[in-house]
Design a protein around this motif. Structure first.
Motif, short mmCIF file in Angstrom:
data_model
loop_
_atom_site.label_atom_id
_atom_site.label_comp_id
_atom_site.label_asym_id
_atom_site.label_seq_id
_atom_site.Cartn_x
_atom_site.Cartn_y
_atom_site.Cartn_z
N GLU A 1 -8.05 -5.98 -1.32
CA GLU A 1 -9.19 -5.15 -0.95
C GLU A 1 -10.48 -5.67 -1.59
O GLU A 1 -11.53 -5.72 -0.96
N ALA B 1 1.39 3.62 1.98
CA ALA B 1 2.10 3.90 3.24
C ALA B 1 3.26 2.94 3.47
O ALA B 1 4.14 3.21 4.31
N GLU C 1 -5.19 5.34 -0.30
CA GLU C 1 -4.44 4.33 0.44
C GLU C 1 -3.64 3.41 -0.47
O GLU C 1 -2.64 2.83 -0.05
N ARG D 1 0.85 -1.17 0.00
CA ARG D 1 0.00 0.00 0.00
C ARG D 1 0.90 1.23 0.00
O ARG D 1 2.09 1.13 0.28
#
Length: 350
Positions: free
Chosen positions: A184, A38, A268, A36
């Motif tokens: 997801e 981050a 995200e 992701r």
């Protein structure tokens, strides 16, 4: 009418269990490819800077090619020696296949070179990553394209890897992990996730050989040998609906595409980075969705500001079943996978 979309899930090699659903990934993918935004700690994870010694090697190899009169399609890694940079490029190829799935090589001083020299450097470096395949039915392996000015489509395409070089313009690129997107999707709607293993028609945009279908029937996902591979190009799928023999998209298919697009737009998952002239961008088409928006004008209006593009079959790419990809013949190199078979190759064979 052949019900292509009702075909079973993609199987792969001897590791497949006897039922068609054996190779559907029903739990989150936990490889390094499932990142992701981050998770990307810093540029060192995906960016490689050319050193002065690397640039010296490139200049030496370029001079040798010019001195010996070697044409572009005849340039191989043996004819374009890069003693230390070659090892780094092979390492980058491994990271593309087993890591994050994208990389940027920075520091090529394109202002020093003319267009022919830039093409030679790009091609020569690419030989350490993989084998270029044709991008159209004319057999062109080094494409020249214009990046979208804004709002480009996040998609996959080409062969194993798409390589882009911006010789005159910068811009901005966006990349999304296909595995993270799949995770997801799986968490929100497992039935839609499983639908990705069905076959969909992809428009070939007139590049098919005589007698071939004008579309390819291939799955969106493949779980094979411990790796998740994803292909997605909504525009190609929807365009193939113009052919009457392609099964009509069902409401669940449209729901799948809408969810994929929403997830790909989520902050995200999306990672963006600026691109400068001379940057070489590398995207593993099975591991990431990607898009590039080209920057503004250039000082010299006579210069060629188009992106250079290569589609590469990695030298040590992943195992894939035959109904997920396809072999491609071409000029000046071994057969690759993906890409477009030149019509002249077939004509000469006959």
């Amino acid at each position: 009418m052949e019900n292509v979309m009702a075909e079973p899930a993609t199987q792969c090699g001897s590791s497949a269990i006897g039922t068609p659903s054996a190779d559907v990934l029903r739990e989150p993918c936990r490889t390094a490819a499932a990142w992701r935004a981050a998770d990307l700690g810093g540029p060192a994870e995906w960016r490689f800077e050319l050193s002065p010694s690397h640039l010296d090697e490139l200049d030496t190899a370029l001079k040798a090619v010019r001195k010996n009169g070697i044409v572009l399609l005849r340039i191989t890694s043996e004819r374009f020696p890069l003693p230390s940079l070659g090892a780094e490029l092979r390492r980058i190829a491994r990271a593309l296949e087993n890591g994050r799935g994208f990389a940027v090589i920075k520091g090529l001083p394109v202002q020093r070179y003319d267009d022919t020299e830039i093409n030679t450097l790009f091609w020569g470096m690419a030989q350490y990553l993989g084998s270029p395949v044709s991008q159209d039915s004319f057999g062109r392996k080094l494409g020249r394209i214009r990046g979208a000015a804004a709002g480009p489509e996040l998609r996959t395409g080409g062969s194993d890897v798409a390589a882009l070089l911006s010789p005159r313009l910068g811009g901005r690129s966006t990349v999304v992990s296909s595995a993270a997107l799949y995770n997801e999707l799986l968490g929100r709607d497992p039935l839609l996730a499983e639908r990705m293993y069905r076959r969909f028609g992809f428009d070939r945009w007139g590049e098919q050989l005589p007698g071939e279908r004008p579309y390819r029937s291939v799955p969106l996902a493949c779980w094979c040998d411990g790796k998740l591979s994803v292909r997605y190009a909504r525009r190609d799928i929807e365009s193939a609906q113009r052919y009457p023999e392609v099964p009509r998209l069902e409401p669940a298919d449209v729901a799948l595409f809408e969810l994929i697009d929403r997830l790909a737009a989520a902050a995200e998952l999306r990672f963006g980075f600026d691109v400068e002239p001379g940057d070489i961008q590398l995207f593993n088409n099975y591991a990431v969705l990607h898009a590039h928006a080209q920057g503004g004008g250039i000082a010299d209006p006579a210069a060629d500001d188009r992106l250079r593009r290569l589609w590469l079959t990695l030298h040590n790419g992943r195992k894939l079943p035959p109904n997920f990809t396809w072999e491609t013949a071409g000029y000046g190199g071994p057969r690759g996978r993906g890409g477009v078979t030149p019509r002249d190759v077939i004509a000469r064979a006959n």
